[in-house]
Design a protein around this motif. Structure first.
Motif, PDB file in Angstrom:
ATOM      1  N   ILE A  36       0.833  -1.202   0.000  1.00  0.00           N
ATOM      2  CA  ILE A  36       0.000   0.000   0.000  1.00  0.00           C
ATOM      3  C   ILE A  36       0.871   1.258   0.000  1.00  0.00           C
ATOM      4  N   LEU A  37       1.911   1.266   0.860  1.00  0.00           N
ATOM      5  CA  LEU A  37       2.764   2.459   0.954  1.00  0.00           C
ATOM      6  C   LEU A  37       3.555   2.712  -0.323  1.00  0.00           C
ATOM      7  N   ASN A  38       3.882   1.678  -1.045  1.00  0.00           N
ATOM      8  CA  ASN A  38       4.653   1.844  -2.277  1.00  0.00           C
ATOM      9  C   ASN A  38       3.763   1.844  -3.515  1.00  0.00           C
ATOM     10  N   SER A  39       2.446   1.899  -3.295  1.00  0.00           N
ATOM     11  CA  SER A  39       1.476   1.965  -4.396  1.00  0.00           C
ATOM     12  C   SER A  39       1.687   0.847  -5.414  1.00  0.00           C
ATOM     13  N   LEU A  40       1.986  -0.351  -4.905  1.00  0.00           N
ATOM     14  CA  LEU A  40       2.165  -1.499  -5.777  1.00  0.00           C
ATOM     15  C   LEU A  40       0.815  -2.128  -6.113  1.00  0.00           C
ATOM     16  N   SER A  41       0.833  -2.959  -7.107  1.00  0.00           N
ATOM     17  CA  SER A  41      -0.414  -3.594  -7.562  1.00  0.00           C
ATOM     18  C   SER A  41      -0.964  -4.507  -6.459  1.00  0.00           C
ATOM     19  N   PHE A  42      -2.207  -4.212  -6.061  1.00  0.00           N
ATOM     20  CA  PHE A  42      -2.825  -5.016  -5.011  1.00  0.00           C
ATOM     21  C   PHE A  42      -3.198  -6.410  -5.522  1.00  0.00           C
ATOM     22  N   THR A  43      -3.400  -6.490  -6.868  1.00  0.00           N
ATOM     23  CA  THR A  43      -3.692  -7.796  -7.466  1.00  0.00           C
ATOM     24  C   THR A  43      -2.502  -8.738  -7.295  1.00  0.00           C
ATOM     25  N   LEU A  44      -1.296  -8.193  -7.428  1.00  0.00           N
ATOM     26  CA  LEU A  44      -0.100  -8.999  -7.216  1.00  0.00           C
ATOM     27  C   LEU A  44      -0.011  -9.481  -5.775  1.00  0.00           C
TER      28      LEU A  44
END
Length: 338
Positions: A36-44
């Motif tokens: 969440i903090l690094n705005s990564l893909s939540f699907t991953l």
């Protein structure tokens, strides 16, 4: 029953792996925060969690079957009191193997101690039984010598001989009753003949103490063991004579209850607080302590004989009014249906 056991094992397993589960949840939350903090893909992240949950499930499944085997091995150890090779192999953890091996050592030590104790107890019992049988010979000789040499003290000596024989027979009967292999020979027994033999044994005490015997032929038979029934009546008569200084002892059938024999005396009686405990082994009550005549085994043996014979013994008593012993020898009539 087996389903309940499996459910219980599963609950115990969940308790045992709760630390791993909590660690996995904590790590999952940490990784979620990082995504969440690094705005990564939540699907991953979800894909990674699904994969991790799959491997966690496989891990827990393997651990559950291992845990159940260990649990069953421990249960078998407890039931069989020994450990087999397959029990030890069931626990892959070296610590589990060490625990089982230590348990086996302890169990082996306990078995050896139990065997040694059983051998010593058997030897003592054999010696005690032999001594009881051998002591009868000098007692009989003393009795014959006392009868042939009439002296002013002969009656008193005869009374003490009767008491000695009583205590000897009591100890011998105690040994026989403790032997679970001793059988009862049940047959139709003439109650009058048993009563007469018991009364004859204590005739000298009746005469010396001046106690009146109220007894009329009962003309009845009961299903019992003649020898053990006589022993039971002798013990109850002995108690009545012991605590009856004067008066009478009555032997009769209960007019209301079928095949119920009553032995009633006019002795000192038993305190109400002592009555619930009179059948306890070694309990003598106030009367026994005051008169120093009680071993605390008489009524204990009487109740035990009654249980072996299938009879029921009850005692009623009032202080300074006497004691009433009731032996119910009636049998339940069985109806046979076609």
């Amino acid at each position: 029953m087996a389903d309940n056991t499996k459910t219980g094992v599963f609950k115990l397993f969940l308790l045992s792996v709760r630390q791993q589960v909590f660690t996995f949840i904590g790590m999952s939350l940490i990784f979620a925060s990082i995504f969440i903090l690094n705005s990564l893909s939540f699907t991953l992240y979800l894909y990674s969690m699904e994969l991790a949950l799959f491997f966690l499930f496989i891990y827990l499944l393997i651990q559950y079957f291992r845990y159940r085997k260990r649990y069953e091995a421990i249960i078998q150890v407890g039931e069989a009191h020994s450990i087999k090779d397959e029990n030890i192999a069931a626990g892959t953890d070296p610590a589990d193997q060490l625990y089982l091996e230590k348990i086996e050592e302890l169990q082996q030590g306990i078995r050896e101690m139990n065997n040694l104790h059983a051998e010593r107890q058997a030897e003592q019992l054999d010696y005690f039984t032999l001594w009881l049988h051998q002591i009868k010979t000098p007692l009989s000789a003393i009795s014959l010598l006392n009868q042939s040499n009439a002296t002013p003290e002969s009656k008193k000596i005869s009374q003490e001989i009767v008491r000695l024989e009583d205590y000897t027979h009591m100890a011998l009967n105690y040994v026989k009753l403790e032997d679970t292999g001793s059988d009862m020979d049940l047959s139709q027994v003439d109650l009058d003949s048993v009563i007469k033999r018991a009364v004859k044994k204590y005739s000298i005490l009746f005469i010396y103490k001046g106690i009146k015997l109220n007894y009329q032929p009962l003309n009845t038979t009961v299903l019992s063991d003649g020898q053990w029934l006589q022993t039971l009546l002798e013990q109850l008569l002995s108690n009545s004579l012991k605590y009856t200084a004067s008066g009478s002892i009555s032997i009769y059938l209960n007019p209301v209850k079928e095949q119920t024999l009553i032995i009633e005396d006019t002795g000192v009686g038993i305190r109400p607080e002592d009555l619930p405990k009179i059948f306890n082994k070694g309990y003598s009550g106030l009367n026994g302590r005051l008169h120093e005549k009680s071993t605390g085994l008489g009524l204990f043996l009487s109740r035990k004989i009654c249980k072996r014979l299938g009879h029921k013994l009850t005692i009623e008593s009032k202080m300074d009014k006497g004691t009433r012993a009731e032996i119910n020898m009636a049998r339940v009539k069985l109806a046979v249906f076609d």
